[in-house]
Enzyme design. Structure first.
Site, PDB file in Angstrom:
ATOM      1  N   SER A   1     -22.361 -21.539  -6.673  1.00  0.00           N
ATOM      2  CA  SER A   1     -21.971 -22.271  -5.448  1.00  0.00           C
ATOM      3  C   SER A   1     -21.621 -23.730  -5.758  1.00  0.00           C
ATOM      4  CB  SER A   1     -23.066 -22.188  -4.380  1.00  0.00           C
ATOM      5  OG  SER A   1     -24.232 -22.844  -4.798  1.00  0.00           O
TER       6      SER A   1
ATOM      7  N   ARG B   1     -34.601 -16.428 -24.976  1.00  0.00           N
ATOM      8  CA  ARG B   1     -34.611 -16.444 -23.514  1.00  0.00           C
ATOM      9  C   ARG B   1     -34.210 -17.813 -22.946  1.00  0.00           C
ATOM     10  NH1 ARG B   1     -38.351 -17.037 -19.679  1.00  0.00           N
ATOM     11  NH2 ARG B   1     -39.833 -17.750 -21.233  1.00  0.00           N
TER      12      ARG B   1
ATOM     13  N   MET C   1     -28.881 -21.843 -17.194  1.00  0.00           N
ATOM     14  CA  MET C   1     -30.323 -21.668 -17.302  1.00  0.00           C
ATOM     15  C   MET C   1     -30.863 -21.723 -18.734  1.00  0.00           C
ATOM     16  SD  MET C   1     -31.110 -21.692 -14.215  1.00  0.00           S
ATOM     17  CE  MET C   1     -32.842 -21.222 -14.189  1.00  0.00           C
TER      18      MET C   1
ATOM     19  N   ILE D   1     -31.474 -24.233 -22.328  1.00  0.00           N
ATOM     20  CA  ILE D   1     -31.568 -25.613 -22.800  1.00  0.00           C
ATOM     21  C   ILE D   1     -30.567 -25.803 -23.935  1.00  0.00           C
ATOM     22  CG2 ILE D   1     -33.108 -27.297 -23.871  1.00  0.00           C
ATOM     23  CD1 ILE D   1     -35.409 -25.467 -22.565  1.00  0.00           C
TER      24      ILE D   1
ATOM     25  N   HIS E   1     -30.119 -30.754 -10.530  1.00  0.00           N
ATOM     26  CA  HIS E   1     -31.451 -30.151 -10.494  1.00  0.00           C
ATOM     27  C   HIS E   1     -31.998 -30.212  -9.064  1.00  0.00           C
ATOM     28  CE1 HIS E   1     -35.354 -28.906 -11.990  1.00  0.00           C
ATOM     29  NE2 HIS E   1     -35.878 -29.823 -11.210  1.00  0.00           N
TER      30      HIS E   1
ATOM     31  N   VAL F   1     -36.148 -31.293 -20.972  1.00  0.00           N
ATOM     32  CA  VAL F   1     -35.869 -30.423 -19.825  1.00  0.00           C
ATOM     33  C   VAL F   1     -35.789 -31.291 -18.574  1.00  0.00           C
ATOM     34  CG1 VAL F   1     -36.731 -28.520 -18.412  1.00  0.00           C
ATOM     35  CG2 VAL F   1     -37.007 -28.456 -20.893  1.00  0.00           C
TER      36      VAL F   1
HETATM   37  C1  GRF Z   1     -28.875 -24.910  -8.249  1.00  0.00           C
HETATM   38  O1  GRF Z   1     -29.897 -24.851  -7.308  1.00  0.00           O
HETATM   39  C2  GRF Z   1     -29.116 -26.005  -9.255  1.00  0.00           C
HETATM   40  O2  GRF Z   1     -29.879 -27.047  -8.761  1.00  0.00           O
HETATM   41  C3  GRF Z   1     -29.869 -25.317 -10.354  1.00  0.00           C
HETATM   42  O3  GRF Z   1     -29.351 -24.006 -10.376  1.00  0.00           O
HETATM   43  C4  GRF Z   1     -28.826 -23.666  -9.107  1.00  0.00           C
HETATM   44  C5  GRF Z   1     -27.429 -23.153  -9.299  1.00  0.00           C
HETATM   45  O4  GRF Z   1     -26.889 -22.594  -8.145  1.00  0.00           O
HETATM   46  N1  GRF Z   1     -29.712 -26.035 -11.581  1.00  0.00           N
HETATM   47  P1  GRF Z   1     -25.379 -22.130  -8.122  1.00  0.00           P
HETATM   48  O5  GRF Z   1     -25.186 -21.099  -9.198  1.00  0.00           O
HETATM   49  O6  GRF Z   1     -24.510 -23.345  -8.304  1.00  0.00           O
HETATM   50  O7  GRF Z   1     -25.194 -21.516  -6.757  1.00  0.00           O
END
Ligand code: GRF
Length: 191
Positions: free
Chosen positions: A15, A65, A94, A96, A113, A148
């Site tokens: 999104s 992971r 997701m 690092i 974040h 992180v």
């Molecule tokens: C968001 O809530 C962002 O803060 C976190 O991962 C989520 C990603 O959402 N890092 P999207 O895939 O952009 O909908």
């Protein structure tokens, strides 16, 4: 297409990526989305890239992971370089990032974040804020460093926590803030 060349990385529904690509399409954000990369083959973010006709690529992450396997991270850097990317935009990525990417793009990697950093780094930050009994949380755009969610903060947006909030409702409210904040920050950086 002109503008600052960006590469967007994500593992999820995308999104934030959509909000950025919409900003570019409507002309409010002067950036050139060179490619979208995911470590998840069927991630929504790759669908969104296709919808906006942005080159997109799945990089198999390997067996770890929380990080990319070294070979996968080399591939990532190579793809970003081939696409002449200037800024790397993490949008729900997701894993690092390690030295190869950090040194290839020094001070040129951004992340969003879902908390008011430095509070609540790590996973499911909205749940952490809720459990701590906060009345306000939010989202943060920051530079990525070796830690992180620890890099220099660029901008934040507050989001209220309502009485009887559920984790899902709070996360959705934070994401509304994210979709405004991230394109705004990029607009400033891409001017
Ligand atoms: C968001 O809530 C962002 O803060 C976190 O991962 C989520 C990603 O959402 N890092 P999207 O895939 O952009 O909908």
């Amino acid at each position: 297409m002109g503008g600052v060349r960006i590469g967007i990385l994500g593992s999820g529904k995308g999104s934030n990526c959509r909000a950025i690509l919409e900003g570019i399409r409507d002309g409010s954000l002067y950036a050139d989305p060179r490619l979208v990369i995911s470590d998840v083959a069927d991630a929504g973010i790759l669908e969104i890239a296709r919808e906006f006709s942005v080159p997109n690529e799945y990089i198999p992450p390997g067996n770890y992971r929380t990080v990319l396997e070294p070979k996968a991270e080399e591939t990532l850097v190579q793809k970003l370089r081939e696409a002449a990317v200037e800024w790397v935009v993490l949008a729900g990525f997701m894993r690092i990032l390690k030295t190869p990417t950090l040194t290839a793009f020094p001070h040129r990697i951004l992340n969003i974040h879902p908390s008011l950093l430095p509070k609540y780094p790590g996973l499911e930050a909205w749940k952490q804020a809720l459990a701590a009994g906060e009345s306000v949380t939010g989202c943060t755009v920051h530079y990525v460093d070796a830690g992180v969610d620890s890099g220099e903060i660029i901008a934040q947006r507050e989001v209220p926590i309502l009485p009887n909030d559920t984790a899902a409702a709070l996360h959705a409210r934070i994401q509304v803030g994210e979709r405004e904040l991230y394109p705004e920050v990029l607009k400033q950086l891409c001017r």
